[in-house]
Design a protein around this motif. Structure first.
Motif, PDB file in Angstrom:
ATOM      1  N   GLU A  66      35.968  28.891  49.662  1.00  0.00           N
ATOM      2  CA  GLU A  66      36.777  28.352  48.569  1.00  0.00           C
ATOM      3  C   GLU A  66      37.348  29.495  47.730  1.00  0.00           C
ATOM      4  O   GLU A  66      38.532  29.482  47.377  1.00  0.00           O
ATOM      5  N   GLN A  67      36.522  30.490  47.423  1.00  0.00           N
ATOM      6  CA  GLN A  67      37.008  31.652  46.667  1.00  0.00           C
ATOM      7  C   GLN A  67      38.128  32.360  47.409  1.00  0.00           C
ATOM      8  O   GLN A  67      39.100  32.802  46.797  1.00  0.00           O
ATOM      9  N   SER A  68      38.008  32.462  48.715  1.00  0.00           N
ATOM     10  CA  SER A  68      39.007  33.187  49.507  1.00  0.00           C
ATOM     11  C   SER A  68      40.340  32.450  49.551  1.00  0.00           C
ATOM     12  O   SER A  68      41.373  33.061  49.829  1.00  0.00           O
ATOM     13  N   SER A  69      40.340  31.172  49.255  1.00  0.00           N
ATOM     14  CA  SER A  69      41.568  30.371  49.316  1.00  0.00           C
ATOM     15  C   SER A  69      42.462  30.537  48.093  1.00  0.00           C
ATOM     16  O   SER A  69      43.624  30.159  48.136  1.00  0.00           O
ATOM     17  N   HIS A  70      41.931  31.085  47.014  1.00  0.00           N
ATOM     18  CA  HIS A  70      42.658  31.083  45.751  1.00  0.00           C
ATOM     19  C   HIS A  70      43.701  32.175  45.594  1.00  0.00           C
ATOM     20  O   HIS A  70      44.642  32.011  44.831  1.00  0.00           O
ATOM     21  N   ASN A  71      43.533  33.315  46.273  1.00  0.00           N
ATOM     22  CA  ASN A  71      44.465  34.406  46.054  1.00  0.00           C
ATOM     23  C   ASN A  71      44.521  35.279  47.298  1.00  0.00           C
ATOM     24  O   ASN A  71      43.528  35.897  47.671  1.00  0.00           O
ATOM     25  N   ALA A  72      45.668  35.370  47.900  1.00  0.00           N
ATOM     26  CA  ALA A  72      45.835  36.141  49.139  1.00  0.00           C
ATOM     27  C   ALA A  72      45.817  37.645  48.898  1.00  0.00           C
ATOM     28  O   ALA A  72      45.768  38.417  49.849  1.00  0.00           O
ATOM     29  N   THR A  73      45.855  38.074  47.634  1.00  0.00           N
ATOM     30  CA  THR A  73      45.906  39.508  47.354  1.00  0.00           C
ATOM     31  C   THR A  73      44.623  40.044  46.733  1.00  0.00           C
ATOM     32  O   THR A  73      44.623  41.114  46.137  1.00  0.00           O
ATOM     33  N   SER A  74      43.529  39.299  46.863  1.00  0.00           N
ATOM     34  CA  SER A  74      42.255  39.782  46.336  1.00  0.00           C
ATOM     35  C   SER A  74      41.126  39.392  47.288  1.00  0.00           C
ATOM     36  O   SER A  74      41.339  38.679  48.252  1.00  0.00           O
ATOM     37  N   LEU A  75      39.946  39.878  46.975  1.00  0.00           N
ATOM     38  CA  LEU A  75      38.763  39.584  47.793  1.00  0.00           C
ATOM     39  C   LEU A  75      37.962  38.476  47.132  1.00  0.00           C
ATOM     40  O   LEU A  75      38.001  38.329  45.914  1.00  0.00           O
ATOM     41  N   PRO A  76      37.242  37.701  47.916  1.00  0.00           N
ATOM     42  CA  PRO A  76      37.008  37.807  49.354  1.00  0.00           C
ATOM     43  C   PRO A  76      38.180  37.257  50.168  1.00  0.00           C
ATOM     44  O   PRO A  76      38.991  36.470  49.669  1.00  0.00           O
TER      45      PRO A  76
END
Length: 173
Positions: free
Chosen positions: A59-69
């Motif tokens: 879910e965290q990875s889905s929020h922003n394509a330019t950050s981690l994870p």
């Protein structure tokens, strides 16, 4: 990323598979499958983690394509999800907290191993890390040091996780 043909010659037979490496989809069936693999594979290292731990990461990875994870999956030409890999800021290895980012949670379904799936995913993660501005990538492994050495990683140390040794490796991007 488009379809990539990967092949190798295990047992003298030439195998080829077309792959698509993509960010983990929002599809709950795919996410649950990948969370199940991840929990099963790494519960020895992280006994307090649950499948929900991995679902939260996705879910965290889905929020922003330019950050981690960042979490990706390998999709075979028949549409099956056959592997996963992750790029994280911290892979929770005591004594190595100052290093980042980390290649983590590389998993390929057993029946799809030795045909280039892991290589395609690792290359994808390396490209993603470089695109985000990182100069190096770190990982640890229990038993795949030789594979990573063949792919131009270098050993930089030994760590301990859940009372067993792991090899810490780095690759310049």
């Amino acid at each position: 990323m488009g379809l990539r043909a990967r092949s190798c010659a295990p047992n003298s037979a030439r195998l080829k598979i077309l792959l698509k490496i993509i960010p983990i989809p929002l599809d709950p069936v795919i996410r649950n499958k990948v969370a199940s693999w991840s929990h099963r594979a790494w519960s020895i290292d992280f006994p307090g983690d649950t499948e929900q731990t991995y679902l939260d990461l996705y879910e965290q990875s889905s929020h922003n394509a330019t950050s981690l994870p960042y979490v990706c999956v390998a999709i075979a030409d028949d549409g099956a999800v056959i592997g996963t890999a992750t790029l994280v800021a911290d892979d929770e290895l005591p004594g190595f907290e100052d290093l980042n980012p980390w290649l983590a949670a590389v998993w390929v379904e057993p029946e799809h191993r030795s045909v280039g799936v892991a290589n395609a995913m690792v290359n994808h993660i390396e490209e993603k890390a470089a695109a985000l501005g990182y100069k190096n990538l770190i990982l640890y492994t229990h038993d795949q040091q030789d594979w990573y050495l063949r792919h131009h990683w270098e050993i930089i140390g030994v760590g301990s996780l859940a009372h067993h040794a792991v090899t810490v490796m780095q690759k310049a991007l």
